[in-house]
Motif scaffolding. Structure first.
Motif, PDB file in Angstrom:
ATOM      1  N   VAL A  59      33.624  50.790  34.287  1.00 15.65           N
ATOM      2  CA  VAL A  59      35.369  50.914  35.018  1.00 15.65           C
ATOM      3  C   VAL A  59      35.742  49.369  36.672  1.00 15.65           C
ATOM      4  O   VAL A  59      36.450  49.409  35.972  1.00 15.65           O
ATOM      5  N   PRO A  60      34.713  49.067  37.548  1.00 18.33           N
ATOM      6  CA  PRO A  60      34.564  48.100  38.365  1.00 18.33           C
ATOM      7  C   PRO A  60      34.744  46.546  37.216  1.00 18.33           C
ATOM      8  O   PRO A  60      35.690  45.802  38.202  1.00 18.33           O
ATOM      9  N   ALA A  61      33.865  46.651  36.264  1.00 17.63           N
ATOM     10  CA  ALA A  61      33.708  45.597  35.923  1.00 17.63           C
ATOM     11  C   ALA A  61      35.585  45.458  35.206  1.00 17.63           C
ATOM     12  O   ALA A  61      35.812  43.907  34.987  1.00 17.63           O
ATOM     13  N   ASN A  62      36.441  46.380  34.777  1.00 20.25           N
ATOM     14  CA  ASN A  62      37.636  46.063  33.543  1.00 20.25           C
ATOM     15  C   ASN A  62      38.112  46.346  34.633  1.00 20.25           C
ATOM     16  O   ASN A  62      39.194  45.689  34.488  1.00 20.25           O
ATOM     17  N   VAL A  63      38.355  46.119  35.968  1.00 20.48           N
ATOM     18  CA  VAL A  63      39.368  46.385  37.291  1.00 20.48           C
ATOM     19  C   VAL A  63      39.187  44.916  37.312  1.00 20.48           C
ATOM     20  O   VAL A  63      40.587  44.291  37.880  1.00 20.48           O
ATOM     21  N   LEU A  64      38.062  44.449  37.645  1.00 18.17           N
ATOM     22  CA  LEU A  64      38.116  42.963  37.616  1.00 18.17           C
ATOM     23  C   LEU A  64      39.101  42.111  36.461  1.00 18.17           C
ATOM     24  O   LEU A  64      39.545  41.224  36.671  1.00 18.17           O
TER      25      LEU A  64
END
Length: 374
Positions: free
Chosen positions: A104-109
């Motif tokens: 999730v954090p990687a895709n948000v970035l």
């Protein structure tokens, strides 16, 4: 080989095929584009497609490569086009490969980088195609992330179910081996102990009886060793093609009775002779063997009554004795093994203390076990 290549390459075909086919007309009908698609635009499409080739092995490379290609494409002023397909492909791949806490954090970035690049490209306020940009980026990242997470959860659940099934099969096999060793080796040792006691008792006054006991000890030890070797062979090489010891059946019951009678136990037998399914035949023999072994071990001087008969669609094995068995014998591991054998065939084993002393063992085995019924 072809299936593996397709498994790895279909994301690249999707991104590359859509990008190369659709980038040229991406800006049709739109105004304000500062730069029409050129060779650099197509090279960025190819770079995004190439980045997806590492999707399954190194999703971080895919995220970085796709993100960089899309951001460079938008920042250069090219029209919004099929290259954006790389964003949901990379997002879904990361969500499948990684736990949610990492994906999730990687895709948000990734989504923020694409959103900011588009914002710089379109300027503020958004209008026309640009007016849908925030929603477009959100859908391109959030929806694939949710789908990828669902796929990962399903795969993990299936893997857990498979592991549980494997462990259950291994546990069943360990139990089966334990029962086989208990029945074959345990019976052999009981006969050996009984015959050794007889031989010691008559050693000085009846050499002929000693010889008979020693021959019985030799036969029992050979059978026990053969059974143990067969089971150890299965443990060492479960899928091997080597010879296997044939399963014991009721055809061997007369030999079993003769061996136990030679140890001093009186047996009255009435054995039904008929064709049986192999698994029923083997279970009936092992139940008969374990029941008589228990009498030999625990009953002391006693008489056993053995009956094997057909009752409708069941085979009924009865072993009664008038010895000194106790409740502890009725609940021993041998009894549990007999019940497990019967249960695998859909049958039952009842063990009760007789009012006058001794045990009554009654096994009922369906002649058509569940796995053979139409």
């Amino acid at each position: 080989m072809l299936s593996r290549a397709w498994h790895v390459g279909w994301p690249a075909l999707l991104v590359g095929g859509a990008g190369l086919a659709g980038t040229g007309g991406a800006g049709d009908g739109e105004t304000g584009w500062t730069r029409p698609p050129d060779l650099i635009a197509y090279l960025l499409v190819v770079a995004a497609a190439a980045a997806t080739l590492t999707l399954r092995r190194r999703p971080s490379v895919t995220l970085a490569g796709c993100g960089a290609a899309v951001v460079a494409y938008l920042a250069a002023g090219y029209p919004v086009g099929p290259i954006l397909v790389a964003v949901p492909v990379a997002s879904a791949g990361a969500a499948v490969a990684w736990p949610a806490a990492r994906a999730v954090p990687a895709n948000v970035l990734l989504g923020l980088a694409v959103y900011v690049a588009g914002g710089v490209r379109f300027g503020l306020p958004y209008s026309g195609v640009a007016g849908t940009w925030p929603l477009l980026v959100l859908l391109a990242v959030a929806l694939p992330t949710a789908i990828g997470a669902g796929v990962r959860i399903r795969r993990e659940a299936l893997a857990d179910l498979h592991e549980a099934h494997v462990q259950r099969v291994l546990a069943d096999e360990r139990t089966r081996v334990a029962h086989e060793l208990h029945d074959s080796v345990g019976h052999g040792l009981a006969v050996i102990a009984m015959q050794a006691g007889v031989a010691l008792h008559v050693l000085d006054r009846d050499p002929g009886k000693v010889r008979t006991s020693l021959e019985a000890i030799r036969a029992a030890s050979r059978d026990a060793l053969d059974g143990m070797r067969a089971e150890l062979g299965l443990l060492r090489d479960p899928g091997g093609d080597g010879p296997r010891r044939p399963a014991a059946g009721l055809a061997e019951a007369p030999v079993l009775l003769r061996r136990i009678r030679s140890g001093g136990l009186a047996i009255v037998a009435d054995l039904w002779a008929g064709e049986l399914p192999p698994e029923v035949d083997a279970a009936a023999y092992r139940i008969l063997q374990e029941s008589l072994t228990n009498v030999l071990r625990h009953a002391g001087p006693a008489t056993a009554w053995v009956s094997v008969a057909r009752d409708g669609d069941e085979l009924v094995v009865r072993v009664l004795d008038d010895g000194r068995a106790t409740g502890a014998v009725a609940e021993g591991s041998g009894i549990a093994g007999m019940r497990a054998r019967a249960a695998r065939l859909g049958g039952t084993v009842d063990v009760d203390l007789r009012p006058g002393g001794g045990l009554a063992v009654v096994a009922r085995l369906p002649l058509e076990p569940p796995g053979r019924r139409p």
